[in-house]
Design a protein around this motif. Structure first.
Motif, PDB file in Angstrom:
ATOM      1  N   VAL A   1       4.485  10.038  -1.705  1.00 56.59           N
ATOM      2  CA  VAL A   1       4.793   8.721  -2.267  1.00 56.59           C
ATOM      3  C   VAL A   1       5.955   8.869  -3.260  1.00 56.59           C
ATOM      4  O   VAL A   1       6.019   9.844  -4.002  1.00 56.59           O
ATOM      5  CB  VAL A   1       3.549   8.157  -2.993  1.00 56.59           C
ATOM      6  CG1 VAL A   1       3.880   6.864  -3.732  1.00 56.59           C
ATOM      7  CG2 VAL A   1       2.405   7.942  -2.009  1.00 56.59           C
ATOM      8  N   GLU A   2       6.884   7.926  -3.223  1.00 56.37           N
ATOM      9  CA  GLU A   2       8.024   7.963  -4.145  1.00 56.37           C
ATOM     10  C   GLU A   2       8.182   6.626  -4.845  1.00 56.37           C
ATOM     11  O   GLU A   2       7.729   5.602  -4.338  1.00 56.37           O
ATOM     12  CB  GLU A   2       9.316   8.281  -3.367  1.00 56.37           C
ATOM     13  CG  GLU A   2       9.349   9.692  -2.829  1.00 56.37           C
ATOM     14  CD  GLU A   2      10.658  10.035  -2.116  1.00 56.37           C
ATOM     15  OE1 GLU A   2      11.539   9.165  -2.021  1.00 56.37           O
ATOM     16  OE2 GLU A   2      10.767  11.193  -1.666  1.00 56.37           O
ATOM     17  N   PHE A   3       8.851   6.664  -5.983  1.00 52.92           N
ATOM     18  CA  PHE A   3       9.155   5.419  -6.669  1.00 52.92           C
ATOM     19  C   PHE A   3      10.368   4.790  -5.986  1.00 52.92           C
ATOM     20  O   PHE A   3      11.404   5.428  -5.839  1.00 52.92           O
ATOM     21  CB  PHE A   3       9.461   5.673  -8.146  1.00 52.92           C
ATOM     22  CG  PHE A   3       9.784   4.415  -8.910  1.00 52.92           C
ATOM     23  CD1 PHE A   3       8.882   3.353  -8.945  1.00 52.92           C
ATOM     24  CD2 PHE A   3      10.983   4.277  -9.598  1.00 52.92           C
ATOM     25  CE1 PHE A   3       9.169   2.179  -9.638  1.00 52.92           C
ATOM     26  CE2 PHE A   3      11.278   3.099 -10.300  1.00 52.92           C
ATOM     27  CZ  PHE A   3      10.366   2.054 -10.310  1.00 52.92           C
TER      28      PHE A   3
ATOM     29  N   PHE B   1       5.905   1.725  -5.364  1.00 63.31           N
ATOM     30  CA  PHE B   1       5.680   3.101  -4.921  1.00 63.31           C
ATOM     31  C   PHE B   1       5.350   3.067  -3.435  1.00 63.31           C
ATOM     32  O   PHE B   1       4.539   2.254  -2.997  1.00 63.31           O
ATOM     33  CB  PHE B   1       4.538   3.733  -5.713  1.00 63.31           C
ATOM     34  CG  PHE B   1       4.903   3.986  -7.158  1.00 63.31           C
ATOM     35  CD1 PHE B   1       5.342   5.239  -7.556  1.00 63.31           C
ATOM     36  CD2 PHE B   1       4.840   2.960  -8.098  1.00 63.31           C
ATOM     37  CE1 PHE B   1       5.707   5.472  -8.873  1.00 63.31           C
ATOM     38  CE2 PHE B   1       5.196   3.189  -9.426  1.00 63.31           C
ATOM     39  CZ  PHE B   1       5.629   4.445  -9.815  1.00 63.31           C
ATOM     40  N   ALA B   2       5.984   3.938  -2.681  1.00 63.42           N
ATOM     41  CA  ALA B   2       5.766   3.912  -1.233  1.00 63.42           C
ATOM     42  C   ALA B   2       6.181   5.226  -0.585  1.00 63.42           C
ATOM     43  O   ALA B   2       6.978   5.989  -1.138  1.00 63.42           O
ATOM     44  CB  ALA B   2       6.557   2.772  -0.605  1.00 63.42           C
TER      45      ALA B   2
ATOM     46  N   ILE C   1       2.953  14.570 -10.946  1.00 65.33           N
ATOM     47  CA  ILE C   1       2.395  15.919 -10.837  1.00 65.33           C
ATOM     48  C   ILE C   1       1.459  15.995  -9.630  1.00 65.33           C
ATOM     49  O   ILE C   1       1.451  16.976  -8.903  1.00 65.33           O
ATOM     50  CB  ILE C   1       1.654  16.321 -12.145  1.00 65.33           C
ATOM     51  CG1 ILE C   1       2.665  16.406 -13.287  1.00 65.33           C
ATOM     52  CG2 ILE C   1       0.902  17.645 -11.969  1.00 65.33           C
ATOM     53  CD1 ILE C   1       2.048  16.485 -14.670  1.00 65.33           C
ATOM     54  N   ASN C   2       0.698  14.923  -9.392  1.00 63.54           N
ATOM     55  CA  ASN C   2      -0.185  14.880  -8.227  1.00 63.54           C
ATOM     56  C   ASN C   2       0.453  14.119  -7.072  1.00 63.54           C
ATOM     57  O   ASN C   2      -0.235  13.487  -6.264  1.00 63.54           O
ATOM     58  CB  ASN C   2      -1.531  14.257  -8.592  1.00 63.54           C
ATOM     59  CG  ASN C   2      -2.319  15.143  -9.519  1.00 63.54           C
ATOM     60  OD1 ASN C   2      -2.361  16.353  -9.341  1.00 63.54           O
ATOM     61  ND2 ASN C   2      -2.918  14.553 -10.537  1.00 63.54           N
ATOM     62  N   LYS C   3       1.785  14.146  -7.021  1.00 64.29           N
ATOM     63  CA  LYS C   3       2.540  13.507  -5.935  1.00 64.29           C
ATOM     64  C   LYS C   3       2.174  12.039  -5.756  1.00 64.29           C
ATOM     65  O   LYS C   3       2.130  11.532  -4.637  1.00 64.29           O
ATOM     66  CB  LYS C   3       2.334  14.279  -4.627  1.00 64.29           C
ATOM     67  CG  LYS C   3       2.807  15.718  -4.738  1.00 64.29           C
ATOM     68  CD  LYS C   3       2.593  16.487  -3.466  1.00 64.29           C
ATOM     69  CE  LYS C   3       3.221  17.869  -3.580  1.00 64.29           C
ATOM     70  NZ  LYS C   3       2.997  18.692  -2.408  1.00 64.29           N
TER      71      LYS C   3
ATOM     72  N   ASP D   1       0.864  -1.183   0.000  1.00 68.25           N
ATOM     73  CA  ASP D   1       0.000   0.000   0.000  1.00 68.25           C
ATOM     74  C   ASP D   1       0.904   1.238   0.000  1.00 68.25           C
ATOM     75  O   ASP D   1       1.604   1.501   0.976  1.00 68.25           O
ATOM     76  CB  ASP D   1      -0.890  -0.038   1.253  1.00 68.25           C
ATOM     77  CG  ASP D   1      -1.678   1.256   1.443  1.00 68.25           C
ATOM     78  OD1 ASP D   1      -1.526   2.191   0.613  1.00 68.25           O
ATOM     79  OD2 ASP D   1      -2.430   1.333   2.424  1.00 68.25           O
ATOM     80  N   SER D   2       0.862   1.990  -1.109  1.00 68.98           N
ATOM     81  CA  SER D   2       1.814   3.097  -1.287  1.00 68.98           C
ATOM     82  C   SER D   2       1.704   4.186  -0.222  1.00 68.98           C
ATOM     83  O   SER D   2       2.670   4.909   0.031  1.00 68.98           O
ATOM     84  CB  SER D   2       1.634   3.710  -2.676  1.00 68.98           C
ATOM     85  OG  SER D   2       0.333   4.234  -2.809  1.00 68.98           O
TER      86      SER D   2
END
Ligand code: ZN
Length: 148
Positions: A46-48, A111-112, A81-83, A12-13
């Motif tokens: 959230v980041e890759f 993504f987390a 763009i929407n984080k 769950d990101s």
């Protein structure tokens, strides 16, 4: 010299543990790994979470076809763009609306906001140990092997 980083992220990101669970997790990991090699990261957005040099291919999790990396990057850029609040996109292969986080990454990625990172782990994180961590954090986890 190259480094291996074992990253453990929630599937769950948006998940970030409370400090009590994080502490329990830290104590448990110290029984397995050198404490100096274990880092807990939590970001505002959230980041890759990438596998470093191990990043090779992305496949659709619905039809299993490979997704062009250029196309994938475009979708990641749009979502950023929407984080990364909305990770869904329309697949070019089968026209399904799915999450960038459900794609099959080779090697695994995701993504987390939260990750546990273990630098050059000297022991194997067994399925039982992963299960234990999932129980402590009360959320399913994914292992990402990054190479730099
Ligand atoms: Zn597809």
């Amino acid at each position: 010299m190259s480094d291996t980083l074992l990253k453990i992220i929630p599937t769950d990101s948006t998940y970030v543990p409370d400090s009590l669970s994080e502490n329990k997790c830290r104590i448990y990991l110290q029984t397995l790994f050198d404490a100096n090699h274990v880092t807990f990261l939590a970001t505002q957005d959230v980041e890759f979470i990438d596998p470093g040099q191990n990043f090779e291919h992305v496949f659709c999790n619905v039809c299993a076809r490979e997704i062009n990396l250029g196309y994938w990057e475009e979708k990641v850029d749009s979502a950023s763009i929407n984080k990364f609040n909305d990770l869904t996109f329309l697949t070019p292969c089968c026209g399904n609306r799915i999450s960038l986080n459900s794609l099959r990454y080779e090697w695994p990625a995701g993504f987390a906001r939260f990750s546990i990172q273990i630098l050059n782990p000297n022991v194997v994180l067994t399925d039982q140990a992963l299960q234990q961590l999932q129980e402590i954090l009360n959320t399913p986890l994914r292992k990402i092997w990054a190479h730099y």
